[in-house]
Design an enzyme around this catalytic site. Sequence first.
Site, PDB file in Angstrom:
ATOM      1  N   GLU A   1       0.857  -1.176   0.000  1.00  0.00           N
ATOM      2  CA  GLU A   1       0.000   0.000   0.000  1.00  0.00           C
ATOM      3  C   GLU A   1       0.895   1.228   0.000  1.00  0.00           C
ATOM      4  O   GLU A   1       1.722   1.402   0.898  1.00  0.00           O
ATOM      5  CB  GLU A   1      -0.925   0.042   1.213  1.00  0.00           C
ATOM      6  CG  GLU A   1      -1.809   1.283   1.194  1.00  0.00           C
ATOM      7  CD  GLU A   1      -2.773   1.369   2.359  1.00  0.00           C
ATOM      8  OE1 GLU A   1      -3.757   2.128   2.224  1.00  0.00           O
ATOM      9  OE2 GLU A   1      -2.567   0.701   3.384  1.00  0.00           O
TER      10      GLU A   1
ATOM     11  N   ARG B   1       0.750   4.952   0.581  1.00  0.00           N
ATOM     12  CA  ARG B   1      -0.053   6.035   1.141  1.00  0.00           C
ATOM     13  C   ARG B   1       0.520   7.346   0.637  1.00  0.00           C
ATOM     14  O   ARG B   1       1.359   7.963   1.267  1.00  0.00           O
ATOM     15  CB  ARG B   1      -0.020   5.969   2.669  1.00  0.00           C
ATOM     16  CG  ARG B   1      -0.816   4.839   3.289  1.00  0.00           C
ATOM     17  CD  ARG B   1      -2.325   5.062   3.162  1.00  0.00           C
ATOM     18  NE  ARG B   1      -2.747   6.337   3.704  1.00  0.00           N
ATOM     19  CZ  ARG B   1      -3.175   6.522   4.949  1.00  0.00           C
ATOM     20  NH1 ARG B   1      -3.260   5.505   5.779  1.00  0.00           N
ATOM     21  NH2 ARG B   1      -3.532   7.724   5.368  1.00  0.00           N
TER      22      ARG B   1
ATOM     23  N   ARG C   1      -5.425   9.297   1.245  1.00  0.00           N
ATOM     24  CA  ARG C   1      -6.492   9.372   2.250  1.00  0.00           C
ATOM     25  C   ARG C   1      -6.805  10.809   2.668  1.00  0.00           C
ATOM     26  O   ARG C   1      -5.924  11.587   2.982  1.00  0.00           O
ATOM     27  CB  ARG C   1      -6.090   8.563   3.485  1.00  0.00           C
ATOM     28  CG  ARG C   1      -7.095   8.523   4.588  1.00  0.00           C
ATOM     29  CD  ARG C   1      -8.241   7.566   4.351  1.00  0.00           C
ATOM     30  NE  ARG C   1      -7.767   6.210   4.204  1.00  0.00           N
ATOM     31  CZ  ARG C   1      -8.124   5.412   3.192  1.00  0.00           C
ATOM     32  NH1 ARG C   1      -8.939   5.828   2.260  1.00  0.00           N
ATOM     33  NH2 ARG C   1      -7.662   4.187   3.120  1.00  0.00           N
TER      34      ARG C   1
ATOM     35  N   HIS D   1     -14.288   4.883   7.446  1.00  0.00           N
ATOM     36  CA  HIS D   1     -13.541   4.984   8.703  1.00  0.00           C
ATOM     37  C   HIS D   1     -14.382   5.721   9.737  1.00  0.00           C
ATOM     38  O   HIS D   1     -14.936   6.778   9.448  1.00  0.00           O
ATOM     39  CB  HIS D   1     -12.227   5.746   8.492  1.00  0.00           C
ATOM     40  CG  HIS D   1     -11.380   5.161   7.415  1.00  0.00           C
ATOM     41  ND1 HIS D   1     -11.528   5.491   6.093  1.00  0.00           N
ATOM     42  CD2 HIS D   1     -10.392   4.241   7.468  1.00  0.00           C
ATOM     43  CE1 HIS D   1     -10.656   4.811   5.366  1.00  0.00           C
ATOM     44  NE2 HIS D   1      -9.963   4.040   6.176  1.00  0.00           N
TER      45      HIS D   1
ATOM     46  N   LYS E   1     -14.098  -1.970   2.725  1.00  0.00           N
ATOM     47  CA  LYS E   1     -13.237  -1.982   3.910  1.00  0.00           C
ATOM     48  C   LYS E   1     -13.832  -1.038   4.933  1.00  0.00           C
ATOM     49  O   LYS E   1     -14.144   0.111   4.628  1.00  0.00           O
ATOM     50  CB  LYS E   1     -11.814  -1.520   3.557  1.00  0.00           C
ATOM     51  CG  LYS E   1     -10.881  -1.515   4.752  1.00  0.00           C
ATOM     52  CD  LYS E   1      -9.537  -0.913   4.383  1.00  0.00           C
ATOM     53  CE  LYS E   1      -9.526   0.510   4.862  1.00  0.00           C
ATOM     54  NZ  LYS E   1      -8.276   1.207   4.611  1.00  0.00           N
TER      55      LYS E   1
END
Length: 133
Positions: free
Chosen positions: A16, A18, A47, A104, A130
């Site tokens: 991943e 980021r 993100r 999230h 997710k």
Amino acid sequence: MSSLDGDVPLAGDIVEVRLDRTSRPPDWLERCQAIEARGKPVLLTARLRSEGGEWPEDDEGRLKIYEAGLAALSAVDVELSSVICATVAKQAERLGRICVVSHHDFEKTPPLAELVSIVQEARQNGAVAKVAT
């Protein structure tokens, strides 16, 4: 992964990247492609701050990042709450790429019925749902 340097050992099945937590070097995409060339699929994530990330720019800039990533990399992760979620997910599907649609909640774990609803909505937009609480 804190670095996009080519000499970092690659453990695990997928890397991943980021991008929101890097300095976003001008050659970030080439560095990600080099990771894939070493046999590890890249999951590109930029993100939003509201979802625990560090992306400081608007979604128009993020959409360009995701479009570039989808053209060259294996997978992306975009937030269900983002205004670009459906656009990114559709482009991923059209290109045969994996799209993780994430949610999230850092304050609580919602009740089961709400979690199921979140997962169902995320799955309608992307291949993988997710949830992090």
